[in-house]
Scaffold this active site. Structure first.
Site, PDB file in Angstrom:
ATOM      1  N   GLY A  53       0.028   0.336 -13.614  1.00  0.00           N
ATOM      2  CA  GLY A  53      -0.672   0.289 -12.325  1.00  0.00           C
ATOM      3  C   GLY A  53      -1.831   1.251 -12.393  1.00  0.00           C
ATOM      4  O   GLY A  53      -1.662   2.423 -12.727  1.00  0.00           O
ATOM      5  N   MET A  79      -5.068   3.614  -6.924  1.00  0.00           N
ATOM      6  CA  MET A  79      -5.225   5.002  -6.466  1.00  0.00           C
ATOM      7  C   MET A  79      -4.118   5.908  -7.025  1.00  0.00           C
ATOM      8  O   MET A  79      -4.410   6.998  -7.530  1.00  0.00           O
ATOM      9  CB  MET A  79      -5.211   5.030  -4.927  1.00  0.00           C
ATOM     10  N   SER A 132       8.279   3.017  -0.607  1.00  0.00           N
ATOM     11  CA  SER A 132       7.429   3.525   0.466  1.00  0.00           C
ATOM     12  C   SER A 132       8.315   3.801   1.667  1.00  0.00           C
ATOM     13  O   SER A 132       9.312   3.093   1.874  1.00  0.00           O
ATOM     14  CB  SER A 132       6.380   2.474   0.818  1.00  0.00           C
ATOM     15  N   TYR A 143       6.490  -6.819   2.463  1.00  0.00           N
ATOM     16  CA  TYR A 143       6.363  -5.713   1.494  1.00  0.00           C
ATOM     17  C   TYR A 143       7.690  -4.963   1.404  1.00  0.00           C
ATOM     18  O   TYR A 143       8.164  -4.613   0.318  1.00  0.00           O
ATOM     19  CB  TYR A 143       5.243  -4.798   1.985  1.00  0.00           C
ATOM     20  N   LYS A 187      10.086  -4.265  -1.874  1.00  0.00           N
ATOM     21  CA  LYS A 187      10.330  -2.901  -2.368  1.00  0.00           C
ATOM     22  C   LYS A 187      11.820  -2.567  -2.345  1.00  0.00           C
ATOM     23  O   LYS A 187      12.327  -1.875  -3.227  1.00  0.00           O
ATOM     24  CB  LYS A 187       9.532  -1.885  -1.539  1.00  0.00           C
ATOM     25  N   TRP A 229      -7.967   0.727  15.867  1.00  0.00           N
ATOM     26  CA  TRP A 229      -6.956  -0.277  16.175  1.00  0.00           C
ATOM     27  C   TRP A 229      -5.774   0.337  16.920  1.00  0.00           C
ATOM     28  O   TRP A 229      -5.401   1.485  16.666  1.00  0.00           O
ATOM     29  CB  TRP A 229      -6.411  -0.915  14.905  1.00  0.00           C
ATOM     30  N   ASP A 270       0.101  -1.583  16.610  1.00  0.00           N
ATOM     31  CA  ASP A 270       0.372  -0.173  16.297  1.00  0.00           C
ATOM     32  C   ASP A 270       1.303  -0.062  15.097  1.00  0.00           C
ATOM     33  O   ASP A 270       1.321   0.944  14.404  1.00  0.00           O
ATOM     34  CB  ASP A 270       1.105   0.502  17.475  1.00  0.00           C
TER      35      ASP A 270
END
Ligand code: GFB
Length: 308
Positions: A12, A15, A107, A136, A140, A202, A269
């Site tokens: 990977g 970032m 995460s 996601y 994970k 947002w 949110d």
């Protein structure tokens, strides 16, 4: 494990991967990495051939399809399929190639949406997920369970680390698909450059997030690769929690923008709060070093030099 002299594959190149490589370069280790254009980590054949060639002692699996709240909600197939394919392929090929050490990244957004705060590791799978990132999260969670399964069945020393919301150099600064910090940074920079009176935020601004600077995450990953070997997942965060409204005020200060902002309530949110319990990693002797304002300043500087 002792990393000195080891061959390490950073799978990977986004970032997180870039930041891990930067830290590893300071150690006496051999580093391997490949861009996704060259090596598709969803593909068993190419992954097998690559592993046969580089023969790593440790894999840091930071590759994933990631994005902000809107991207997660808009591309469910990519977030579910790509992430299941990457983690099941790389973890399985690691075992086939007899690689005994692997760090898998989850995460903290995969914990139940209404978790008690701060979130302890054993709250995983105790309640319904947040809808916007369920695709996601399921992928994970499957990766984490695969890590646990390889430990149980084959005694592999694979571990799963769960970072909180990340930011830093090399983030995705796209204002639609990026996470909140890079998106707002790009929007505020634009408003400042064009002398606009307002920028758009947002949601309601009341959701809270805990942010970890990616260089601290890289430091924590290396620390855990050296010092942690357990089938229990482990959180990694900063304790730097604030509301999105407070984040906007801090970003205005860092960017030196004197205008205002307005909330767009048509946007979600997401989870209202996801502060991690860091007792486990703190007890091992690790803490994040960079405070939020310092991390934001470094990131903004990087953004201006590379995008501005
Ligand atoms: O960073 P973000 O997209 O991730 O959004 P999540 C965090 C909060 O910031 C939400 C608000 O309450 C957003 O409504 N926000 C305000 C904005 N302005 C903006 C903006 O311009 N852009 C964005 N993106 N948000 C993601 C998950 O959730 O967190 C992923 O969907 C991933 O799967 C990541 O795990 C860590 O924290 O809501």
């Amino acid at each position: 494990m002792i990393l000195e002299g080891k061959r390490i594959w950073v799978a990977g190149n986004g970032m997180v991967g870039k930041s891990v490589i930067k830290k590893l370069k300071k150690l006496d280790v051999e580093i391997f990495t490949e861009s996704k254009k060259i090596l598709d980590l969803r593909d068993p054949d190419s992954t097998r051939k690559y592993l046969k060639k580089i023969k790593p002692d440790l894999i840091i699996l930071s590759a994933a399809k990631v994005g902000g709240i809107l991207a997660n909600d808009s591309y469910p197939v990519d977030f579910l399929y790509d992430n299941i394919a990457i983690s099941s392929n790389v973890i399985n090929q690691a075992h086939q190639a007899d690689v005994d050490n692997l760090v898998f990244l989850g995460s903290t957004c995969i914990y139940p949406r209404d978790s008690q705060q701060p979130i302890k590791e054993d709250y995983l799978l105790t309640g319904p997920l947040e809808k916007t990132n369920q695709w996601y999260a399921i992928a994970k969670i499957a990766g984490i369970k695969l890590v646990e399964a390889f430990r149980k069945q084959y005694k592999r020393r694979y571990i799963s680390v769960l970072p909180t919301n990340l930011f830093g150099p090399h983030d995705n600064f796209d204002t639609i698909n990026g996470h909140v910090i890079p998106s707002l940074m790009a929007k505020i920079h634009e408003a400042k450059t064009h002398k606009n009176e307002k920028f758009n935020v947002w949601g309601s601004g009341i959701a809270k997030r805990e942010f970890l600077f990616v260089e601290d995450l890289a430091d924590g990953i290396i620390f855990l690769a050296e010092n942690y070997d357990s089938d229990e997942i482990i959180n990694i965060g900063s304790s730097d929690e604030l509301s999105i409204k407070e984040l906007c005020l801090l970003l205005k200060k860092v960017i030196n923008y004197e205008g205002d902002f307005q909330f767009d309530s048509s946007k979600p949110d997401g989870t209202l709060r996801k502060k991690t319990d860091l007792s486990k990693i703190n007890a091992l002797g690790w803490k994040a070093k960079t405070n939020l304002e310092e991390g934001l300043s470094k990131t903004y500087k990087w953004f201006v030099n590379n995008y501005g």
